[in-house]
Design a protein around this motif. Sequence first.
Motif, mmCIF file in Angstrom:
data_model
loop_
_atom_site.group_PDB
_atom_site.id
_atom_site.type_symbol
_atom_site.label_atom_id
_atom_site.label_comp_id
_atom_site.label_asym_id
_atom_site.label_seq_id
_atom_site.Cartn_x
_atom_site.Cartn_y
_atom_site.Cartn_z
ATOM 1 N N VAL A 24 56.120 -31.313 62.755
ATOM 2 C CA VAL A 24 56.746 -30.127 62.154
ATOM 3 C C VAL A 24 55.610 -29.166 61.852
ATOM 4 N N VAL A 46 64.104 -35.079 58.456
ATOM 5 C CA VAL A 46 63.896 -34.728 59.863
ATOM 6 C C VAL A 46 64.686 -35.707 60.712
ATOM 7 N N THR A 92 62.239 -29.981 63.153
ATOM 8 C CA THR A 92 62.291 -29.145 61.961
ATOM 9 C C THR A 92 62.733 -29.952 60.750
ATOM 10 N N VAL A 93 62.253 -29.534 59.593
ATOM 11 C CA VAL A 93 62.715 -30.115 58.339
ATOM 12 C C VAL A 93 64.012 -29.405 57.975
#
Length: 149
Positions: free
Chosen positions: A76, A91, A102-103
């Motif tokens: 990320v 995630v 992506t978080v």
Amino acid sequence: MGNNFHTPWTTATTYIPEDMNPPLASLDAAITKLKNLIVHCDGAMEYHPLSGFLNWTAPLRFIFNATDGKACANYVVGGGIQLEDNEFAYVDLEEINGQAITVQKAAVAAGSASNFIAFNRIVLGYRNAVSNDFYPVALRQPWPTSVGS
């Protein structure tokens, strides 16, 4: 018996590979991804309790076992996410080495269907509604370097 990580057998299930392999393969995939997961950050991680902002100054890296038994890494980019009360950051791992992920965030509500049970979902941490504290799950701060080493 629960069926969170496998397809349950039915009375029509016979002891042949076509019936036995799919549920066991999905269970194996779930266990494999969670076994010896390594999460680290190439920079600093901070959490601000008043705003609920969790940030990292450099890439977060996730090293895990793919279902083929090989090591796989996702990352990320540096950034952050703002958590509201009772939200968790997570995630979803991808079995593509070097994949950017992506978080994301979601709320937790006791008694409702679990939204953090997916076999490839890694919960980073949770923001408590009462104290606003952040409770890490997969995130850990690094050990400081010993003096003289």
